[in-house]
Design a protein around this motif. Structure first.
Motif, PDB file in Angstrom:
ATOM      1  N   ASP A  44       0.827  -1.208   0.000  1.00  0.00           N
ATOM      2  CA  ASP A  44       0.000   0.000   0.000  1.00  0.00           C
ATOM      3  C   ASP A  44       0.860   1.257   0.000  1.00  0.00           C
ATOM      4  N   LYS A  47       2.506   1.593  -3.455  1.00  0.00           N
ATOM      5  CA  LYS A  47       1.505   1.981  -4.453  1.00  0.00           C
ATOM      6  C   LYS A  47       1.162   3.467  -4.330  1.00  0.00           C
ATOM      7  N   LEU A  48       1.031   3.974  -3.100  1.00  0.00           N
ATOM      8  CA  LEU A  48       0.723   5.374  -2.878  1.00  0.00           C
ATOM      9  C   LEU A  48       1.888   6.261  -3.310  1.00  0.00           C
ATOM     10  N   TYR A  51       1.918   6.435  -7.026  1.00  0.00           N
ATOM     11  CA  TYR A  51       0.841   7.274  -7.509  1.00  0.00           C
ATOM     12  C   TYR A  51       1.198   8.748  -7.361  1.00  0.00           C
ATOM     13  N   ARG A  77     -10.549   5.485   4.833  1.00  0.00           N
ATOM     14  CA  ARG A  77      -9.536   4.515   4.397  1.00  0.00           C
ATOM     15  C   ARG A  77      -9.485   4.394   2.884  1.00  0.00           C
ATOM     16  N   LEU A  78     -10.637   4.353   2.230  1.00  0.00           N
ATOM     17  CA  LEU A  78     -10.648   4.244   0.776  1.00  0.00           C
ATOM     18  C   LEU A  78     -10.038   5.479   0.121  1.00  0.00           C
ATOM     19  N   LYS A  81      -6.292   5.372   0.742  1.00  0.00           N
ATOM     20  CA  LYS A  81      -5.602   4.290   0.038  1.00  0.00           C
ATOM     21  C   LYS A  81      -5.501   4.550  -1.462  1.00  0.00           C
ATOM     22  N   HIS A  82      -6.526   5.149  -2.048  1.00  0.00           N
ATOM     23  CA  HIS A  82      -6.582   5.258  -3.508  1.00  0.00           C
ATOM     24  C   HIS A  82      -6.335   6.664  -4.040  1.00  0.00           C
ATOM     25  N   THR A  83      -6.064   7.622  -3.183  1.00  0.00           N
ATOM     26  CA  THR A  83      -5.723   8.967  -3.636  1.00  0.00           C
ATOM     27  C   THR A  83      -4.496   9.446  -2.884  1.00  0.00           C
ATOM     28  N   HIS A  84      -3.925  10.519  -3.333  1.00  0.00           N
ATOM     29  CA  HIS A  84      -2.747  11.065  -2.653  1.00  0.00           C
ATOM     30  C   HIS A  84      -3.095  12.319  -1.858  1.00  0.00           C
TER      31      HIS A  84
END
Length: 122
Positions: A44, A47-48, A51, A77-78, A81-84
């Motif tokens: 994780d 990946k971040l 990104y 959390r979402l 996890k999926h954005t910066h």
């Protein structure tokens, strides 16, 4: 005629064997669990970071309230996890340190909000 044992005593050997088998497999399952947790944690983070390197858009600040409930914590959390973007959590917790959002690694800052005047918690 032979006396039958109660049903309880028929399961004792099975239960003892299951307990011994679980104790025997404990080091293996513990190592697998720890390896999976570490892999997910580092994957994780990698990946971040990737990104952030690939995406040159400016970071925004997102406020998520209600992180003491599952809904708010899942949203935080979402997003984390999926954005910066920077995730700031806020909650109306009367007792300090009771909100699970305070300890989430995807939340960059936690703020405790005071109750508005004239409103009480019951």
């Amino acid at each position: 005629m032979e006396a039958r044992q109660p049903l309880f005593y028929q399961h004792v050997p099975k239960n003892i064997l299951l307990i011994l088998l679980s104790l025997f497999c404990l080091p293996i399952s513990g190592c697998l669990t720890l390896a999976t947790i570490l892999r997910n944690y580092y994957h994780d983070i990698y990946k971040l970071q990737q990104y952030v390197r690939d995406n040159n858009t400016p970071r925004k600040t997102i406020l998520v309230t209600g992180v003491s409930m599952t809904k708010g914590l899942v949203i935080a959390r979402l997003l984390g996890k999926h954005t910066h973007h920077n995730i700031i959590a806020a909650d109306l917790e009367p007792v300090p340190f009771t909100s699970p959002g305070r300890y989430c690694r995807f939340i960059s800052e936690f703020t405790r909000l005071d109750l508005p005047n004239g409103c009480g918690v019951e």
